[in-house]
Scaffold this active site. Structure first.
Site, PDB file in Angstrom:
ATOM      1  CE  LYS A 121      34.875  34.643  44.101  1.00  0.00           C
ATOM      2  NZ  LYS A 121      33.780  35.264  44.820  1.00  0.00           N
ATOM      3  NE  ARG A 157      28.094  31.990  51.395  1.00  0.00           N
ATOM      4  CZ  ARG A 157      29.339  32.370  51.078  1.00  0.00           C
ATOM      5  NH1 ARG A 157      29.777  32.283  49.837  1.00  0.00           N
ATOM      6  NH2 ARG A 157      30.145  32.810  52.016  1.00  0.00           N
ATOM      7  CG  HIS A 183      42.300  36.182  46.295  1.00  0.00           C
ATOM      8  ND1 HIS A 183      41.469  36.884  45.471  1.00  0.00           N
ATOM      9  CD2 HIS A 183      41.653  36.076  47.478  1.00  0.00           C
ATOM     10  CE1 HIS A 183      40.344  37.177  46.119  1.00  0.00           C
ATOM     11  NE2 HIS A 183      40.432  36.699  47.344  1.00  0.00           N
ATOM     12  CB  SER A 201      32.999  31.626  47.648  1.00  0.00           C
ATOM     13  OG  SER A 201      32.887  32.877  47.018  1.00  0.00           O
ATOM     14  CG  ASP A 213      31.219  32.367  43.981  1.00  0.00           C
ATOM     15  OD1 ASP A 213      31.102  32.014  45.170  1.00  0.00           O
ATOM     16  OD2 ASP A 213      31.651  33.492  43.651  1.00  0.00           O
TER      17      ASP A 213
HETATM   18  N1  URA Z   1      34.547  36.766  49.211  1.00  0.00           N
HETATM   19  C1  URA Z   1      34.173  35.838  48.308  1.00  0.00           C
HETATM   20  O1  URA Z   1      34.599  35.884  47.161  1.00  0.00           O
HETATM   21  N2  URA Z   1      33.335  34.864  48.680  1.00  0.00           N
HETATM   22  C2  URA Z   1      32.835  34.768  49.908  1.00  0.00           C
HETATM   23  O2  URA Z   1      32.080  33.859  50.181  1.00  0.00           O
HETATM   24  C3  URA Z   1      33.211  35.754  50.856  1.00  0.00           C
HETATM   25  C4  URA Z   1      34.069  36.733  50.473  1.00  0.00           C
END
Ligand code: URA
Ligand code: CA
Length: 433
Positions: free
Chosen positions: A187, A168, A82, A183, A161
């Site tokens: 994923k 947020r 990632h 977050s 999320d």
């Molecule tokens: N990228 C994400 O996937 N989540 C966040 O909270 C910030 C950046």
């Protein structure tokens, strides 16, 4: 349990228990906990933080809020990479076939999204015929057969999320390390990774603008991954200037082909070897990192990595003629040179500004509805530390529009030339615990 009590608890800096975090995430996902209470909670977290246990509980609660991808039918350790995002980051296009060429299964789920250039899928679609609409069965079969496949995002992964991120975004609580780390990790875990290699970018073109923040985020994610049973490590890499030379979809595919042919830009090659050797090592191949790196380097030069790219592209409908003849990739109508105003050494290339310039040409999406022009983008002819003569080309603009004056001005403003400058270090740190 009442959310109002949990808000007060966090406000006083106390740690939330596993079942309290589960209650909060579940309640918010189903809508039982309203936005205004969750906003107050997010702000309390923003100021008071979360300990390691809370962070991993939050991550797993978000994973459990939706579907997860089951990759257990794929043989071997599924290692995912990632990147926290940058400008002209061609890494995935190179790493997927390169690492797979050593037998490590790469089961990549990827998206389109917003950005300076397209996502990995958009870039791959510069190969005529290439498609990512695969059933879960075909996807798994392809990975078992070829060791690499890319599928488009599907399924309802981590809905908590998505909902939390949206909240947020409008409540000033994006910039919180525990919230960002959980977050991102939720994923990756929902997408089925056994082990995770993180490329945390730092600098003007990155989400984290300085080393200190990048390091804190990297440590937080590595800790979460390892606490929830996924071997995780992170590399902190420079994103003050763009990576490699190409910024743009077809241009980056060509850059990936050159790299898989053993002729890649030094920084892109180095990052791929650094991340790739970690991936190979986590998958249990090679005795140590040095051996993993040697094996990868070998396959960049003996044609095996490029051959793997061809098999991968062909298996997903791609016309592999463009891999042998990259000049058949989508081409822009105009090429314009941006020239140096003086002699000297390039001392700065502001990555995000060049990213915006590429987006102005149509290489990326400003909104979800925008259409990408696969052919357009920028080719850097110089990087920081390179000597340059007045009138020499710094950047070649690949454009399909006739008026490029605004793009040209933006590029000129983002590149500085001084009397002297050193090349920028690429790898700032490797974090394994
Ligand atoms: N990228 C994400 O996937 N989540 C966040 O909270 C910030 C950046
Ligand atoms: Ca690039």
């Amino acid at each position: 349990m009442r959310i109002v009590d949990l808000i007060a608890k966090k406000q006083h800096g106390e740690a939330l228990k596993t079942e309290e975090i589960k209650f909060m995430v579940q309640g918010f996902t189903t809508g039982e906990i309203p936005d205004y209470q969750m906003s107050a909670m997010l702000m309390a977290i923003y100021f008071k933080g979360m300990n390691d246990q809370e962070r991993s509980d939050l991550t797993m609660s978000m994973v459990e809020s939706g579907e997860t991808i089951d990759l257990s039918a794929i043989h071997g350790v599924k290692v995912d990479k990632h990147s926290t995002g940058g400008v002209g980051d061609t890494t995935t296009l190179v790493l997927a076939p390169l690492v797979a060429s050593l037998g490590v299964p790469i089961a990549k789920m990827s998206g389109r999204g917003l950005g300076h250039t397209g996502g990995t899928i958009d870039k791959l679609e510069a190969i005529p015929g290439f498609h990512v609409e695969l059933s879960q069965e075909d996807f798994i079969e392809l990975v078992n057969k070829n060791k690499v496949a890319v599928v488009g995002q599907s399924g309802n992964l981590t809905p908590a999320d998505k909902k939390l991120y949206a909240l947020r975004d409008v409540t000033g609580t994006v910039e919180s390390i525990p919230l960002i780390a959980s977050s991102i990790m939720s994923k990756k875990i929902a997408a089925g990774a056994d082990a995770i290699v993180l490329d945390v970018k730092t600098g003007a073109g990155a989400f984290m603008k300085n080393d200190e923040d990048a390091r804190e985020l990297a440590h937080a994610m590595v800790k979460i991954g390892n606490m929830v049973g996924r071997n995780t490590m992170a590399v902190i890499s420079d994103m003050s200037q763009p990576l490699g030379y190409a910024i743009g979809n077809a241009l980056e595919v060509k850059e990936a082909i050159d790299t898989l042919n053993g002729h890649g830009p030094a920084d892109l090659v180095e990052l791929c070897l650094t991340l790739g050797s970690q991936m190979v090592h986590l998958a249990g191949i090679g005795n140590d990192l040095a051996e993993a790196r040697d094996l990868l380097e070998e396959n960049l030069h003996n044609g095996k990595a490029l051959e793997k790219f061809k098999v991968f592209a062909a298996s997903q409908g791609g016309d592999t003629a463009v891999i042998d003849y990259p000049e058949q990739l989508p081409q822009a109508a105009y090429q314009i040179e941006v020239k140096a105003a003086r002699d000297g050494v390039v001392s700065g290339i502001v990555a995000d500004e060049l990213g915006i310039a590429a987006m102005m040409l149509g290489a990326g999406r400003a909104t979800k509805e925008s259409k990408i022009d696969l052919a357009v983008g920028l080719m850097l002819n110089k990087k920081v530390g390179d000597a340059v003569k007045q009138g020499e080309s710094l950047v070649t603009i690949h454009s399909n529009q006739t008026d490029n004056s605004a793009v040209e001005a933006k590029i000129k403003n983002s590149i500085t030339i001084s009397d002297d400058a050193q090349p920028l270090p690429l790898i700032h740190e490797v974090i394994t615990d």
